[in-house]
Motif scaffolding. Structure first.
Motif, PDB file in Angstrom:
ATOM      1  N   TRP A 344       0.847  -1.188   0.000  1.00 40.68           N
ATOM      2  CA  TRP A 344       0.000   0.000   0.000  1.00 40.68           C
ATOM      3  C   TRP A 344       0.886   1.244   0.000  1.00 40.68           C
ATOM      4  CZ3 TRP A 344      -3.727   0.855   4.717  1.00 40.68           C
ATOM      5  CH2 TRP A 344      -4.680   1.844   4.396  1.00 40.68           C
ATOM      6  N   PHE A 345       1.917   1.248   0.822  1.00 41.40           N
ATOM      7  CA  PHE A 345       2.886   2.350   0.821  1.00 41.40           C
ATOM      8  C   PHE A 345       3.455   2.518  -0.578  1.00 41.40           C
ATOM      9  CE2 PHE A 345       4.468   2.439   5.498  1.00 41.40           C
ATOM     10  CZ  PHE A 345       3.234   2.883   5.865  1.00 41.40           C
ATOM     11  N   GLY A 347       2.208   1.667  -3.365  1.00 40.17           N
ATOM     12  CA  GLY A 347       1.236   2.180  -4.324  1.00 40.17           C
ATOM     13  C   GLY A 347       0.925   3.648  -4.108  1.00 40.17           C
ATOM     14  N   THR A 348       1.272   4.176  -2.943  1.00 39.46           N
ATOM     15  CA  THR A 348       0.837   5.532  -2.615  1.00 39.46           C
ATOM     16  C   THR A 348       1.944   6.567  -2.680  1.00 39.46           C
ATOM     17  OG1 THR A 348      -0.720   4.523  -1.092  1.00 39.46           O
ATOM     18  CG2 THR A 348      -0.413   6.881  -0.922  1.00 39.46           C
ATOM     19  N   PHE A 349       3.101   6.249  -2.083  1.00 45.62           N
ATOM     20  CA  PHE A 349       4.076   7.322  -1.857  1.00 45.62           C
ATOM     21  C   PHE A 349       5.132   7.386  -2.937  1.00 45.62           C
ATOM     22  CE2 PHE A 349       2.921   6.200   2.632  1.00 45.62           C
ATOM     23  CZ  PHE A 349       1.980   7.203   2.711  1.00 45.62           C
TER      24      PHE A 349
ATOM     25  N   GLY B  11      -3.481  10.368   1.244  1.00 49.59           N
ATOM     26  CA  GLY B  11      -2.938   9.636   0.096  1.00 49.59           C
ATOM     27  C   GLY B  11      -3.225   8.159   0.210  1.00 49.59           C
ATOM     28  N   LEU B  12      -3.020   7.609   1.413  1.00 49.86           N
ATOM     29  CA  LEU B  12      -3.297   6.191   1.604  1.00 49.86           C
ATOM     30  C   LEU B  12      -4.772   5.902   1.368  1.00 49.86           C
ATOM     31  CD1 LEU B  12      -1.113   5.474   4.741  1.00 49.86           C
ATOM     32  CD2 LEU B  12      -0.789   4.552   2.480  1.00 49.86           C
ATOM     33  N   THR B  15      -5.507   5.526  -2.427  1.00 49.64           N
ATOM     34  CA  THR B  15      -5.134   4.243  -3.016  1.00 49.64           C
ATOM     35  C   THR B  15      -6.017   3.119  -2.498  1.00 49.64           C
ATOM     36  OG1 THR B  15      -3.302   4.437  -1.487  1.00 49.64           O
ATOM     37  CG2 THR B  15      -2.779   4.494  -3.809  1.00 49.64           C
TER      38      THR B  15
END
Ligand code: SF4
Ligand code: SF4
Lengths: 420, 204
Positions: A344-345, A347-349, B11-12, B15
């Motif tokens: 998830w990290f 995909g996001t940051f 942001g999380l 997604t």
């Protein structure tokens, strides 16, 4: 009938019991090594599929779907592809180091599996210095990375390797310091001991545990070079960083080391802070029923597979209906859930800049980890509500102060003489 | 003052929402907490399902014939050959007999060879625009992958020929336009050119 919780332990003991007394210790060692050596690559292969699927869904895609139903055979085909690919060693590279480096990266990653407490009494070696062992072994990986980068005789590789060493050294400090609090509170270095100490409440539910969990997890993510801390292999700047010059099976080994270490980081975070294999006493039949429903509803699987899967889950649920969900399911479930956070990290940051990366480690996580030790001391020394309140407020205030102190100076508005 | 980490959490959240939107159960979950959601998957699983192309979708030119394949509209004027930007059209013609007089079929000269190299064609449609006889049109087939560069990707006259019926089928509105134009042209030229259809050897 053996309990589901101790199923594997019991099976192993029965198998070992068939052997003569002289053989048993050796067979026991061989069994442990064999299980880890077989499980580690399998875990790694399916982690790649897991990551590709999740990241694809976060980008509105399907991910692998063509090889096998739901793409389930994709890792196998990837592995086969890696095996038959040409192994290129650049001219002028140090051939020996180039060969050793990926192996040296994988070995500590697999060694870490020896002390992961997968379930109640399901740990290969319950070292009484387990925590020390974890940090000692995991830091070998940076040698491998620097070795690989250096041996490739490629500027991108060396740059990636240098970044990696700087990053690993920086993030190891807050990583270790965040665990010191646990040693203080539990008074043991054994991983089983630490998990057992969380029987009443998981450490993440305490103020110092929450801060420690964040610090440890973030430093762990940085130590295994995953996004957003993937400076050493920043593909937009360094091609692929330290493994630019690797191909075929050697590249697969690098990949394996990375995934296994990421898995280990998740596993250790679970063991240290998220209660390890402890979990609320939910009856097992609930989980089995859910599994049966899922496999019955999996539209793309062939009908007999769905039928057998549903029947097997329902049967298991009926057989062990009196038991809670077994410890190893709790542990693996939590670990995979944490791995989801890792993906998830990713995909996001976006990737952190080099100075931001170092700044986060030295200017934020390190002081916070130090304050956290004090907070843990307050928590354990004072009676319940006072200690919790004190340590929580200490942490909040220091986090706030750190953010304020780290806030970049606001420069005056620049005026250009020649503008307009 | 912004609170530390709110942007990160936002942001999380984005997604996670995208992730959930790709699953039916995820959409149910999202709607249950009051977030409107539509199917997030945008992939078209190509060999199993195909995109619906618009009528104007074009890929590669073909030569139009009217009733029988030898009744092609191309008179081998070579304008398209000259105008094609990457020069992938190669025409030999018009067909001539031993004395050097042009041969005719259905009252028109015709090319002996007409090759288009698909590997070079850039689908620009300039050949169609410059052809004065509406003899060349764009096809919408696109699955031509082949390991044989010159055997399968260079299309000769036989492979390029397709009927006006087919054209009408794939691009009805464009075909109607072309038909109207051709009919207008014929109405203009038809009365005087009526006897000139069978033998006409005087155009060397
Ligand atoms: S479409 Fe363009 S590139 Fe292709 S043959 Fe016609 S003029 Fe040439
Ligand atoms: S296709 Fe048209 S432009 Fe090209 S040679 Fe034939 S008649 Fe001339």
């Amino acid at each position: 009938m053996t309990s589901l919780d101790q199923l594997f332990v019991h099976a192993a003991n029965t198998a070992l019991g068939l052997l003569s007394d002289r053989l048993r210790p050796w067979a026991s060692i061989a069994l442990r090594i064999g299980v880890i050596a077989a499980a580690a690559p399998a875990i790694m292969m399916y982690l790649t599929l897991y990551e590709r699927k999740v990241i694809a869904r976060m980008q509105n895609r399907f991910g692998p779907t063509r090889v096998g139903v739901y793409g389930l055979l994709q890792p196998l085909s990837d592995g086969l592809k890696m095996l038959i690919k040409e192994d290129v060693v650049p001219r002028g590279a140090d051939r020996l180091l180039h060969l050793i480096a990926p192996i040296l990266a994988v070995v500590p990653a697999i060694l870490l599996f020896a002390v992961i407490p997968f379930g109640r009494r399901m740990i290969a070696v319950d070292l009484n210095v387990g925590l020390l062992y974890v940090f000692a072994v995991s830091s070998i990986g940076s040698y491998a990375i620097f070795m690989g980068g250096w041996a490739s005789r490629n500027k991108f590789s060396v740059l990636g390797a240098m970044r990696s060493v700087a990053q690993l050294i920086s993030y190891e400090v807050p990583g270790v310091l965040s665990v010191v609090a646990i040693i203080m509170v539990t008074g043991t270095l054994s991983l089983t001991g630490i998990v057992e100490a969380q029987a009443g409440r998981w450490f993440v539910a305490t103020p110092w545990g929450f801060a420690g969990c964040l610090t440890f997890f973030l430093s762990g993510v940085a130590e295994v070079n995953r996004t957003p801390f993937d400076m050493p292999e920043a593909e937009s700047e360094l091609v692929a960083g330290f493994h630019t010059e690797y191909s075929g099976m050697k590249f697969a080994l690098w990949y394996m080391a990375e995934f296994l270490e990421a898995f280990a980081v998740c596993a250790f975070t679970v063991a240290f802070f998220l209660g390890g294999w402890q979990g609320p006493a939910i009856p097992f039949w609930a989980l089995a029923g859910l599994l049966a429903a899922i496999s019955a509803a999996a539209a793309k699987l062939p009908l007999p597979v769905r039928f057998v899967g549903a029947l097997a889950s329902a049967g298991a649920g009926l057989l062990w209906r009196a038991e809670p969900i077994p410890s190893w399911i709790w542990f693996l479930g939590k670990t995979y859930a944490l791995f989801f956070v890792l993906i998830w990290f990713r995909g996001t940051f976006p990737r952190l800049r080099a100075d931001q990366l170092m700044g986060l480690a030295w200017k934020f996580l390190l002081p916070l980890a130090l304050v956290n030790i004090l907070a843990a001391g307050l928590w354990s020394a004072m009676p319940f509500p006072v200690g919790t309140a004190l340590s929580a407020s200490l942490l909040v205030v220091s986090a706030w102060a750190l953010v304020r102190l780290n806030h970049p100076a606001q420069l005056d508005h620049r005026t250009y003489v020649l503008a307009d | 003052m912004t609170i530390l980490g709110v942007g990160v959490l936002k942001g999380l959240g984005v997604t996670l929402k995208t992730f959930l939107e790709t699953y039916p159960w995820g959409r149910v979950l999202l709607r249950a907490v009051g977030i409107p959601s539509a199917n997030g998957l945008v992939t078209i699983q190509y060999p199993d399902e195909r995109q619906q192309h618009s009528e104007r979708f074009r890929y590669f030119p073909f030569l139009v014939y009217d009733k029988t394949p030898d009744d092609l509209r191309c008179v081998s004027c070579k304008i398209c050959e000259q105008e094609c930007p990457p020069a992938c059209i190669h025409i030999v013609g018009p067909a001539k007999d031993e004395q050097g007089r042009p041969l005719k079929a259905h009252g028109r000269t015709y090319p002996v060879k007409f090759d288009i190299d698909m590997a070079i064609c850039m689908s620009c449609r300039i050949c169609v625009d410059v052809c004065p006889f509406d003899a060349i049109e764009m096809d919408n087939q696109y699955e031509f992958a082949s390991p044989d560069r010159f055997g399968r990707l260079v299309f000769d006259k036989q492979q390029l020929l397709k009927s006006a019926e087919y054209f009408k089928q794939i691009k009805p509105s464009e075909a109607a336009e072309v038909d109207a134009r051709l009919a207008a042209k014929q109405a203009k030229t038809a009365p005087p050119a009526k006897p000139a259809v069978p033998p006409n050897p005087s155009s060397a």
